[in-house]
Design a protein around this motif. Structure first.
Motif, mmCIF file in Angstrom:
data_model
loop_
_atom_site.group_PDB
_atom_site.id
_atom_site.type_symbol
_atom_site.label_atom_id
_atom_site.label_comp_id
_atom_site.label_asym_id
_atom_site.label_seq_id
_atom_site.Cartn_x
_atom_site.Cartn_y
_atom_site.Cartn_z
ATOM 1 N N HIS A 40 35.602 40.445 23.441
ATOM 2 C CA HIS A 40 36.673 39.451 23.328
ATOM 3 C C HIS A 40 37.791 39.668 24.344
ATOM 4 C CE1 HIS A 40 35.173 37.331 19.790
ATOM 5 N NE2 HIS A 40 34.773 38.509 19.323
ATOM 6 N N THR A 41 37.772 40.807 25.014
ATOM 7 C CA THR A 41 38.767 41.058 26.051
ATOM 8 C C THR A 41 38.253 40.662 27.427
ATOM 9 O OG1 THR A 41 39.699 42.917 24.803
ATOM 10 C CG2 THR A 41 40.196 42.825 27.152
ATOM 11 N N VAL A 42 37.036 41.074 27.754
ATOM 12 C CA VAL A 42 36.522 40.894 29.111
ATOM 13 C C VAL A 42 35.872 39.531 29.319
ATOM 14 C CG1 VAL A 42 34.951 41.816 30.863
ATOM 15 C CG2 VAL A 42 36.212 43.381 29.373
ATOM 16 N N LEU A 43 35.069 39.066 28.349
ATOM 17 C CA LEU A 43 34.305 37.842 28.573
ATOM 18 C C LEU A 43 35.164 36.605 28.818
ATOM 19 C CD1 LEU A 43 31.979 39.693 27.863
ATOM 20 C CD2 LEU A 43 31.042 37.887 26.402
ATOM 21 N N PRO A 44 36.270 36.415 28.096
ATOM 22 C CA PRO A 44 37.078 35.222 28.360
ATOM 23 C C PRO A 44 37.646 35.167 29.783
ATOM 24 C CG PRO A 44 37.615 36.137 26.205
ATOM 25 C CD PRO A 44 36.745 37.141 26.899
ATOM 26 N N LEU A 45 37.684 36.313 30.460
ATOM 27 C CA LEU A 45 38.196 36.311 31.833
ATOM 28 C C LEU A 45 37.345 35.439 32.752
ATOM 29 C CD1 LEU A 45 39.074 40.104 32.253
ATOM 30 C CD2 LEU A 45 40.652 38.207 31.886
ATOM 31 N N LEU A 46 36.091 35.200 32.368
ATOM 32 C CA LEU A 46 35.228 34.345 33.183
ATOM 33 C C LEU A 46 35.847 32.965 33.366
ATOM 34 C CD1 LEU A 46 32.494 33.903 34.620
ATOM 35 C CD2 LEU A 46 31.560 33.183 32.409
ATOM 36 N N ASN A 47 36.535 32.477 32.337
ATOM 37 C CA ASN A 47 37.117 31.133 32.399
ATOM 38 C C ASN A 47 38.623 31.135 32.620
ATOM 39 O OD1 ASN A 47 34.744 29.398 31.828
ATOM 40 N ND2 ASN A 47 34.683 30.550 29.908
ATOM 41 N N THR A 48 39.235 32.320 32.691
ATOM 42 C CA THR A 48 40.699 32.366 32.842
ATOM 43 C C THR A 48 41.170 33.200 34.029
ATOM 44 O OG1 THR A 48 40.867 34.275 31.331
ATOM 45 C CG2 THR A 48 41.024 32.063 30.354
ATOM 46 N N ALA A 49 40.373 34.165 34.480
ATOM 47 C CA ALA A 49 40.829 35.072 35.543
ATOM 48 C C ALA A 49 40.983 34.314 36.862
ATOM 49 C CB ALA A 49 39.842 36.218 35.719
ATOM 50 N N PRO A 50 41.990 34.698 37.667
ATOM 51 C CA PRO A 50 42.234 33.972 38.919
ATOM 52 C C PRO A 50 41.370 34.435 40.087
ATOM 53 C CG PRO A 50 43.947 35.614 38.579
ATOM 54 C CD PRO A 50 43.053 35.683 37.379
ATOM 55 N N PHE A 51 40.695 35.566 39.940
ATOM 56 C CA PHE A 51 39.959 36.120 41.083
ATOM 57 C C PHE A 51 38.487 36.314 40.761
ATOM 58 C CE2 PHE A 51 44.362 37.444 41.754
ATOM 59 C CZ PHE A 51 44.571 36.946 43.041
ATOM 60 N N ASP A 52 37.666 36.162 41.815
ATOM 61 C CA ASP A 52 36.211 36.170 41.634
ATOM 62 C C ASP A 52 35.676 37.504 41.146
ATOM 63 O OD1 ASP A 52 36.348 33.610 42.517
ATOM 64 O OD2 ASP A 52 35.220 33.925 44.384
ATOM 65 N N ASP A 53 36.269 38.627 41.613
ATOM 66 C CA ASP A 53 35.706 39.923 41.221
ATOM 67 C C ASP A 53 35.819 40.158 39.718
ATOM 68 O OD1 ASP A 53 38.447 40.166 41.365
ATOM 69 O OD2 ASP A 53 38.424 42.198 42.183
ATOM 70 N N MET A 54 36.877 39.624 39.115
ATOM 71 C CA MET A 54 37.020 39.758 37.667
ATOM 72 C C MET A 54 35.992 38.886 36.943
ATOM 73 S SD MET A 54 41.187 39.751 37.572
ATOM 74 C CE MET A 54 41.342 40.056 35.827
ATOM 75 N N LYS A 55 35.755 37.702 37.478
ATOM 76 C CA LYS A 55 34.761 36.819 36.877
ATOM 77 C C LYS A 55 33.360 37.425 36.994
ATOM 78 C CE LYS A 55 37.386 32.582 37.649
ATOM 79 N NZ LYS A 55 37.409 31.206 38.199
ATOM 80 N N LEU A 56 33.067 38.022 38.140
ATOM 81 C CA LEU A 56 31.763 38.654 38.331
ATOM 82 C C LEU A 56 31.579 39.847 37.396
ATOM 83 C CD1 LEU A 56 31.509 38.432 42.224
ATOM 84 C CD2 LEU A 56 30.145 37.163 40.556
ATOM 85 N N SER A 57 32.660 40.593 37.143
ATOM 86 C CA SER A 57 32.581 41.704 36.195
ATOM 87 C C SER A 57 32.297 41.190 34.789
ATOM 88 C CB SER A 57 33.890 42.494 36.202
ATOM 89 O OG SER A 57 34.072 43.167 37.427
ATOM 90 N N SER A 58 32.918 40.062 34.447
ATOM 91 C CA SER A 58 32.659 39.454 33.142
ATOM 92 C C SER A 58 31.196 39.041 33.013
ATOM 93 C CB SER A 58 33.571 38.237 32.955
ATOM 94 O OG SER A 58 33.313 37.592 31.731
#
Length: 447
Positions: A38-56
């Motif tokens: 619940h902490t990391v996965l939502p970053l896919l749709n909210t994080a501003p940078f690609d590396d965070m989305k790729l980590s998700s």
């Protein structure tokens, strides 16, 4: 536990570290998995940078593995399903909005990996996680993603025609087209995985939501990448949907046969493989097209263009499929012996072990069932058959298949005059014939 720092670099680093932890520790993180998810996965749709989305994206399949490892009884399937549906909803929400191929393709890859984990084997029984509503949503999002790609391609093609692009821009256009093809391939693989894991639910929904798009992709006017998508989905319907797929054969088979002559080697290979599956699964249902199948395959193999190196793999698939059609539908073929002779003249194909092994299995099966058209009216094909079998000994990695081949060679040796085997040893050469003789001696007691 939470990621609370305001520094973007530290957030990205924290995402990567958590991803590594889950990848390495899996079930050992049981008590923290819900918080991580619940902490990391939502970053896919909210994080501003690609590396965070790729980590998700990277952490999603690992969470499913971790949750599966912590299951101690069938009752745990509900917990697994909750995790799976949270991941699925996050992924599909992202796919429905994302247009950047650098993120879209990894997201489609992640969806494919997760769908492979949408069935669990518990106490010897297969449990399917998805229900009709989830399968329908997956199909709708994949259709939406495919159509969005079509629209992007149409815009770029129009721009290419209307504007004078320099070499760098043209090269960028080609790279984008290749990326779109990759995205299409992963869309089709996701559909294939749905059909494999949830055929009963998926086929009616693929029919209702996506089938016309699949046929549109298969039109002769479309790009090779689009046509490959259409072929792949149709082939998976044939492979995984059994009798339920028979209704589509009248539309599928003509497309498969047409694409045997495609200029694209991947399309040729996919079309041949699909024909082979239709012959094996459909059997009598496709008996009427058996003569055309062998005619088209033999024509393709005889075509001088097919000698180009780029078609070597598709030629190997053609050879395997020709054997399958003769094996399963031989009773519907006139001059069957001629077709077997043509097939034998193209064997073995040691450069492609998988196709060669399949051909050796077919050859053994035909000999074991006493296929007279294969050996010829006067057994004139026996020397060639012996050479094919012996040439593949030591090349086939499947030891059971190799022993099966050797038993057939030994049986023929025991029933034939010495001159036949002496001629074989001469053709094979001293090294190869010595190896074959040693192996034959080892299995003699098994005959």
């Amino acid at each position: 536990m939470g990621i609370r720092t305001n520094a973007v670099d530290e957030k990205a680093r924290a995402c990567r570290i958590l991803s590594i932890f889950v990848d390495d520790l899996h079930g050992a993180l049981k008590q923290w998995l819900p918080q991580i998810m619940h902490t990391v996965l939502p970053l896919l749709n909210t994080a501003p940078f690609d590396d965070m989305k790729l980590s998700s994206l990277a952490i999603m399949p690992e969470i499913l593995i971790a949750v599966a490892e912590t299951m101690t009884s069938p009752a745990g399937i509900d917990d697994y399903r909750q995790h799976f549906l949270f991941i699925l909803d996050t992924l599909l929400t992202f796919l429905a909005e994302e247009t950047e191929l650098d993120l879209l393709i990894p997201a489609l890859q992640t969806l494919s990996i997760c769908l492979e984990k949408s069935t669990l084997v518990i106490s010897g029984q297969t449990v399917r996680v998805l229900q009709g509503a989830e399968v329908a949503r997956i199909c709708e999002v994949l259709q939406q993603t495919l159509r969005a790609s079509f629209e992007r391609r149409a815009v770029r093609s129009a721009e290419l025609e209307q504007e004078a692009w320099d070499e760098e821009e043209v090269e960028e256009y080609r790279e984008m087209e290749q990326s779109e093809n990759t995205a299409h391939l992963w869309i089709s693989k996701n559909i294939g995985t749905l059909l494999q894991t949830h055929a009963g639910l998926a086929l009616p929904l693929v029919h209702e939501i996506m089938l016309e798009d699949v046929f549109e992709c298969s039109d002769e006017s479309r790009t090779a990448g689009d046509r490959l998508v259409g072929l792949y989905v149709m082939a998976k319907i044939v492979e995984y949907c059994g009798k339920e797929a028979f209704q589509y054969y009248p539309r599928f088979i003509p497309i498969f046969l047409r694409e045997l002559h495609s200029a694209d080697a991947d399309i040729r290979e996919a079309a041949a493989e699909a024909i082979g599956m239709a012959a094996e699964i459909g059997k009598d249902l496709v008996c009427e097209i058996a003569p055309r199948c062998v005619k088209e395959i033999e024509f393709t193999l005889d075509d001088p263009v097919s000698r180009e190196r780029c078609y070597a793999k598709s030629n190997a698939m053609d050879i395997e499929v020709l054997g399958k059609v003769c094996f399963y539908l031989g009773s519907y073929l006139i001059m069957l012996g001629d077709h077997y002779s043509f097939w034998l003249s193209h064997l073995p194909i040691p450069e492609y072990e998988e196709q060669n092994a399949h051909c050796m299995q077919l050859l053994c099966g035909l000999l074991e069932r006493g296929e007279s058209a294969l050996v010829g009216e006067t057994n004139q094909n026996i020397p060639r058959i012996l050479q094919i079998l012996c040439d593949s000994v030591g090349v086939i990695s499947d030891r059971d298949l190799e022993n099966r081949m050797l038993r057939i060679v030994k049986t023929i040796e025991m029933q034939s005059p010495p001159q036949l085997m002496n001629a074989l040893w001469e053709v094979l050469g001293s090294d190869k014939s010595g190896m074959i003789k040693r192996k034959l001696a080892e299995i003699q007691n098994l005959i």
